[in-house]
Design an enzyme around this catalytic site. Sequence first.
Site, PDB file in Angstrom:
ATOM      1  N   THR A  48       4.587   1.965 -11.097  1.00 19.35           N
ATOM      2  CA  THR A  48       5.132   0.843 -10.326  1.00 19.35           C
ATOM      3  C   THR A  48       4.445   0.820  -8.966  1.00 19.35           C
ATOM      4  O   THR A  48       4.009   1.865  -8.462  1.00 19.35           O
ATOM      5  CB  THR A  48       6.659   0.970 -10.157  1.00 19.35           C
ATOM      6  OG1 THR A  48       6.979   2.257  -9.636  1.00 19.35           O
ATOM      7  CG2 THR A  48       7.379   0.765 -11.482  1.00 19.35           C
ATOM      8  N   VAL A  50       5.174   0.170  -5.544  1.00 15.12           N
ATOM      9  CA  VAL A  50       5.622   0.853  -4.326  1.00 15.12           C
ATOM     10  C   VAL A  50       5.541   2.365  -4.500  1.00 15.12           C
ATOM     11  O   VAL A  50       5.051   3.088  -3.611  1.00 15.12           O
ATOM     12  CB  VAL A  50       7.056   0.416  -3.941  1.00 15.12           C
ATOM     13  CG1 VAL A  50       7.534   1.188  -2.708  1.00 15.12           C
ATOM     14  CG2 VAL A  50       7.114  -1.081  -3.675  1.00 15.12           C
ATOM     15  N   CYS A  51       6.011   2.855  -5.644  1.00 16.03           N
ATOM     16  CA  CYS A  51       5.991   4.303  -5.905  1.00 16.03           C
ATOM     17  C   CYS A  51       4.566   4.854  -5.867  1.00 16.03           C
ATOM     18  O   CYS A  51       4.328   5.961  -5.372  1.00 16.03           O
ATOM     19  CB  CYS A  51       6.609   4.603  -7.268  1.00 16.03           C
ATOM     20  SG  CYS A  51       8.326   4.087  -7.443  1.00 16.03           S
ATOM     21  N   THR A  52       3.626   4.097  -6.385  1.00 13.71           N
ATOM     22  CA  THR A  52       2.229   4.544  -6.415  1.00 13.71           C
ATOM     23  C   THR A  52       1.702   4.743  -4.998  1.00 13.71           C
ATOM     24  O   THR A  52       1.033   5.746  -4.704  1.00 13.71           O
ATOM     25  CB  THR A  52       1.365   3.526  -7.179  1.00 13.71           C
ATOM     26  OG1 THR A  52       1.855   3.408  -8.525  1.00 13.71           O
ATOM     27  CG2 THR A  52      -0.090   3.956  -7.206  1.00 13.71           C
ATOM     28  N   LEU A  55       3.538   7.997  -3.367  1.00 11.20           N
ATOM     29  CA  LEU A  55       3.085   9.321  -3.794  1.00 11.20           C
ATOM     30  C   LEU A  55       1.676   9.611  -3.318  1.00 11.20           C
ATOM     31  O   LEU A  55       1.340  10.756  -3.011  1.00 11.20           O
ATOM     32  CB  LEU A  55       3.215   9.483  -5.312  1.00 11.20           C
ATOM     33  CG  LEU A  55       4.553  10.134  -5.687  1.00 11.20           C
ATOM     34  CD1 LEU A  55       5.714   9.179  -5.503  1.00 11.20           C
ATOM     35  CD2 LEU A  55       4.527  10.679  -7.109  1.00 11.20           C
TER      36      LEU A  55
END
Length: 227
Positions: A48, A50-52, A55
């Site tokens: 996804t 935003v998560c990418t 992290l």
Amino acid sequence: MAEGRATPLRLGSIAPDFEAETTKGPIKFHEWIGDSWCVFFSHPEDFTPVCTTELGAFAKLEPEFTKRNVKMIGLSANTIESHDEWIKDIDEISQCTLSFPIIGDKERKISLAYDMIDHQDATNVDSKGIAFTIRSVFVIDPKKTIRLILSYPASTGRNAAEVLRVVDSLQTGDKHRITTPINWVKGDDVIVHPSVTNEEAKTLFPDFRIVKPYLRFTPLPKEKIEA
């Protein structure tokens, strides 16, 4: 309390222990933390946008966390196999090497224990309609005590530098009997802790200055913090 929700965790609570499979193999959480600090954070789902970005940012800052004796560990309600494939994308997009472990919590057992499940965003669900996690952050000290809790909605990316800043504040305060003012970063003046008398402060902080009886600032050079 709503059905399925864990007893609320608060600042000062002992972080719940657990066993889990991660991208770096199985762990027992408290044992894995050992004598280090820990930043434990959840992300809603693999692959996804935003998560990418998040992290990737945490991976780039990992050397700074390591200097501060902080271990990092992520979590989402996906499988380890999914995490492994997604990490390849993160490394490519952010030009980084993500090396900290990510927990596979497909059954949401750990997410429930830490009250990470999304209770507000009806779109933050899997194909079966089961809620994913919000963007939680827990900073845990070597005694396994929770020192910071942050909760962001799935739609809002976190600030990795702010998490690092808070770690600096907590560690500095533990060591030097000070608190930190708004927007403080290493090298800025700090506040003499209210429990320190002016007489004590003359010895501990020879250059402290009194703004008000309840507000006393003192320099604290980076080299003293890092000593």
